[in-house]
Structure formats: structure tokens, C-alpha cells
Write an enzyme that holds these catalytic residues in place. Sequence first.
Site, PDB file in Angstrom:
ATOM      1  N   HIS A 106       0.852  -1.201   0.000  1.00 47.67           N
ATOM      2  CA  HIS A 106       0.000   0.000   0.000  1.00 47.67           C
ATOM      3  C   HIS A 106       0.886   1.249   0.000  1.00 47.67           C
ATOM      4  O   HIS A 106       0.667   2.199   0.764  1.00 47.67           O
ATOM      5  CB  HIS A 106      -0.953  -0.007   1.198  1.00 47.67           C
ATOM      6  N   TYR A 125       3.807  -5.120   9.684  1.00 51.16           N
ATOM      7  CA  TYR A 125       3.598  -3.667   9.587  1.00 51.16           C
ATOM      8  C   TYR A 125       4.646  -2.935  10.429  1.00 51.16           C
ATOM      9  O   TYR A 125       5.161  -1.893  10.046  1.00 51.16           O
ATOM     10  CB  TYR A 125       2.193  -3.266  10.079  1.00 51.16           C
TER      11      TYR A 125
HETATM   12  C1  HEM Z   1      -0.440 -11.625   6.158  1.00 53.06           C
HETATM   13  C2  HEM Z   1      -1.220 -10.715   5.582  1.00 53.06           C
HETATM   14  C3  HEM Z   1      -0.792  -9.297   5.316  1.00 53.06           C
HETATM   15  C4  HEM Z   1       0.479  -8.755   5.188  1.00 53.06           C
HETATM   16  C5  HEM Z   1       1.825  -9.472   5.298  1.00 53.06           C
HETATM   17  C6  HEM Z   1       0.314  -7.344   4.924  1.00 53.06           C
HETATM   18  C7  HEM Z   1       1.365  -6.435   4.748  1.00 53.06           C
HETATM   19  C8  HEM Z   1       1.240  -5.056   4.741  1.00 53.06           C
HETATM   20  C9  HEM Z   1       2.332  -4.088   4.874  1.00 53.06           C
HETATM   21  C10 HEM Z   1       3.813  -4.429   4.989  1.00 53.06           C
HETATM   22  C11 HEM Z   1       1.787  -2.852   4.880  1.00 53.06           C
HETATM   23  C12 HEM Z   1       2.527  -1.509   5.057  1.00 53.06           C
HETATM   24  C13 HEM Z   1       2.563  -1.155   6.564  1.00 53.06           C
HETATM   25  C14 HEM Z   1       3.257   0.145   6.902  1.00 53.06           C
HETATM   26  O1  HEM Z   1       4.405   0.393   6.458  1.00 53.06           O
HETATM   27  O2  HEM Z   1       2.688   0.961   7.669  1.00 53.06           O
HETATM   28  C15 HEM Z   1       0.362  -3.010   4.712  1.00 53.06           C
HETATM   29  C16 HEM Z   1      -0.538  -1.980   4.622  1.00 53.06           C
HETATM   30  C17 HEM Z   1      -1.895  -2.160   4.534  1.00 53.06           C
HETATM   31  N1  HEM Z   1      -2.619  -3.336   4.598  1.00 53.06           N
HETATM   32 FE1  HEM Z   1      -1.830  -5.182   4.762  1.00 53.06          FE
HETATM   33  N2  HEM Z   1      -1.028  -7.030   4.888  1.00 53.06           N
HETATM   34  C18 HEM Z   1      -1.735  -8.205   5.125  1.00 53.06           C
HETATM   35  C19 HEM Z   1      -3.112  -8.353   5.216  1.00 53.06           C
HETATM   36  C20 HEM Z   1      -4.016  -7.326   5.117  1.00 53.06           C
HETATM   37  C21 HEM Z   1      -5.440  -7.444   5.335  1.00 53.06           C
HETATM   38  C22 HEM Z   1      -6.168  -8.717   5.754  1.00 53.06           C
HETATM   39  C23 HEM Z   1      -5.970  -6.192   5.142  1.00 53.06           C
HETATM   40  C24 HEM Z   1      -7.392  -5.691   5.262  1.00 53.06           C
HETATM   41  C25 HEM Z   1      -8.439  -6.423   5.543  1.00 53.06           C
HETATM   42  C26 HEM Z   1      -4.878  -5.289   4.826  1.00 53.06           C
HETATM   43  C27 HEM Z   1      -4.989  -3.938   4.565  1.00 53.06           C
HETATM   44  C28 HEM Z   1      -3.956  -3.053   4.493  1.00 53.06           C
HETATM   45  C29 HEM Z   1      -4.122  -1.621   4.319  1.00 53.06           C
HETATM   46  C30 HEM Z   1      -5.430  -0.854   4.151  1.00 53.06           C
HETATM   47  C31 HEM Z   1      -2.839  -1.064   4.351  1.00 53.06           C
HETATM   48  C32 HEM Z   1      -2.471   0.410   4.233  1.00 53.06           C
HETATM   49  C33 HEM Z   1      -2.581   1.069   5.584  1.00 53.06           C
HETATM   50  C34 HEM Z   1      -1.874   2.405   5.553  1.00 53.06           C
HETATM   51  O3  HEM Z   1      -2.340   3.302   4.829  1.00 53.06           O
HETATM   52  O4  HEM Z   1      -0.855   2.524   6.261  1.00 53.06           O
HETATM   53  N3  HEM Z   1      -3.717  -6.010   4.829  1.00 53.06           N
HETATM   54  N4  HEM Z   1       0.052  -4.360   4.640  1.00 53.06           N
END
Ligand code: HEM
Length: 344
Positions: A55, A320
Site C-alpha cells: 500500500h 507492519y
Molecule cells: C499476512 C497478511 C498481510 C500482510 C503481510 C500485509 C502487509 C502489509 C504491509 C507491509 C503494509 C505496510 C505497513 C506500513 O508500512 O505501515 C500493509 C498496509 C496495509 N494493509 Fe496489509 N497485509 C496483510 C493483510 C491485510 C489485510 C487482511 C488487510 C485488510 C483487511 C490489509 C490492509 C492493508 C491496508 C489498508 C494497508 C495500508 C494502511 C496504511 O495506509 O498505512 N492487509 N500491509
Amino acid sequence: MLLGLGAVGAFLAVDFGAVAYANKWIGPQAELTRQTFIDGFRRVYGLHPGFRRNHAKGVAVTGRFDSSGNGSELSRAAVFGPGHSSVTGRFSLSGGDPFMADTAAAARGLGLAFAFPDGTQWRTAMLNLPVFPDNSPQGFYDRLLASKTVPATGKPDPAAMSAFLTAHPETAAAMAVIKQHAPTRGFADSTFSSLTTFYLVNDAGRHTPVRWSFVPLQAALPAPPGSDNALFDALIRQIRGVPLQWRLMLTVGEPGDPVLDATLPWPSDRRTIDAGTLTLTGVKTERRGNARDINFDPLVLPDGIEPSDDPLLSARSAVYAASYRARTGEPKFPSAVQVDEVAQ
Ligand code: HEM
């Protein structure tokens, strides 16, 4: 206050990551570590210093949440009691390339951080999907690698994707559900859902499984043709003219509804509770002190909201935190979405 949120975010991110580590959902004795994920994002998307590993493309927003009070039947959390809270948020597109062109195929994300006068917080990161494609950290990781673009075609290797789907029938089934829900026109008319299950806990200590969704109260402006930032540009124009609103709907699970598997939808006739209205009024380019510096860790929960044992939650919290730590220690470059450059 926003700087405060960032600082608290850093502390809590490290804290919760440590809990996940101790639980060995991912850790040195498991096959996957948080570093495996960070390396995986780099292999697939390259290194983009200062940006989120997933993201990566996004824009910061601000507003408020007005509670209806209806959620207090199920939860003692301040967010569901009478009154309102300030909200800092971020709209994003899934993927680790901060300069990708907007596409309808990329999942749209909304991260929200609610701050209460007593210092407690609630953070949630949601998607515009009906279910999540994976039900385990391993599934997410395998899908990440299978989706790597082949330079010659500009698309993922079909053989790798097909092998992945054969090994992960739960993702094939979830993809079929997702295909039945075509994405809406833009961010403003997207429903953003938790997908994973949480428990609400009321004053009597009763635990109720819920999934939550923010349901839009407006249509979206059409995306301007020919712009790489078409979806973001439309969002920025719209929010400048009029506050954007979403209703927080709590969907109440019944015995037998899956609570550990985010690929499985709940029956459509489940009871819903209108818990209040989110109103977003401000939009800003990502920069120091706004949502850029928040970790929307899904385990930052106030008293009255508890996580389920869905293994995605603890893995997300740990990854995260690692992404947050990496990006906050790197030099910063301008984001693709520059709010002031979007024409009125
Ligand atoms: C094992 C599963 C997942 C992994 C490894 C993953 C990994 C990541 C990572 C590395 C980030 C960036 C975090 C940061 O630097 O602040 C991120 C952001 C995000 N993820 Fe995931 N994610 C997973 C599952 C999900 C799920 C299930 C959802 C929603 C139902 C989701 C929604 C989001 C959203 C909306 C962002 C952006 C949030 C922001 O604006 O900082 N992710 N994810």
C-alpha cells in the site's frame, strides 16, 4: 497531536510486533519471519526507500467519527459510546510501488486511527473487498511471490499463478467471491471492510464476534481520463468540495460463522448495527506528522475490542511494524499524489 499519534504508533507497533514474535506465528523457529515478508516485497516491487512496503501509494485524510451510541450494546469501547472522536486516515492502493498508475484491479485501502481524549486509540486498516484472498500468512506470502511481474510481458507468470492457486484452493474460492463484486467507480463510493473477525466486549464481559464495514453515503466523481493518479485525483477534488461520509456498520456473527478464516464470507442475512458516521473533510499530501507516519496496526485496539485468533492479525502486526521501522529510518522522497497539483 498528529506527531503524538506517530510517536505512539511507533511504540505500539514495536510492542505488538514483539507479542506476535513471542507467539511464533512468525519468528525464527517458523519458516516465515517478518524479514521474509520485507524481503519478499522488495523482490516483487523493488526497493522504494521511505515508502510503505505494501500500500505504498496513498494520500492522508482527516475528519471525525460521530457515534450513534448503538454499538455500546456490544462494546464498552469509547468509540461506541455517545460523542465523537477525531480521525486521521489514509487512502491507498495495494502493492509496493509508490508510483504505480491507478487501476481498478488494485485493492483500495483505508486506514483509520481514532484518538480519544483519554489517550486511547483504535486503528483499523480495511479493503474494498468482500473477503480477503488468503487465510494464512503463508498464503499471503506465496501469492505475493506468484504475482511478481515478468518484465517481458508486464504481467505475472501464468504458470506461477496457476501453481499457486492449485496449492491454495482457499484463494481460488475467495477470488470467485471477489469477482462477483466488481469494484465501484472510485474511493468515495467504496465500502471498506475489516474482513478479519474481532470480538466486541461489553460491560458485562460478553464477547460478540463482529466484522465491520464503512459503507459510503455518496457516489464517486468520475476519474479524469489519462491521469496516472485518476482515482486519487477524483477523491481529492470531491473531498475539497464536500465532506465525504461513511456509515460504520457492525455485522454480528452467529455460532458457526467462521472467525479464523478471512476468505470465507458470512451469510448475508446477519444482523447489522449502525454504529455511527465517519466524516472526512481534509486531504493532504503524505508528509511528516500526518498519516504517512502512522502504522495502521490492526492490533492497536481499545478496551472493548479484542482480536480473534485469525493468524493474519498477528502476522500483519509484526510485518507492519517491520515495514514502519524500515521506512521511518530511510530518506524521504515526494509521494506520487501531490494534493496541491490537482486542479480544482
Ligand atoms: C499476512 C497478511 C498481510 C500482510 C503481510 C500485509 C502487509 C502489509 C504491509 C507491509 C503494509 C505496510 C505497513 C506500513 O508500512 O505501515 C500493509 C498496509 C496495509 N494493509 Fe496489509 N497485509 C496483510 C493483510 C491485510 C489485510 C487482511 C488487510 C485488510 C483487511 C490489509 C490492509 C492493508 C491496508 C489498508 C494497508 C495500508 C494502511 C496504511 O495506509 O498505512 N492487509 N500491509
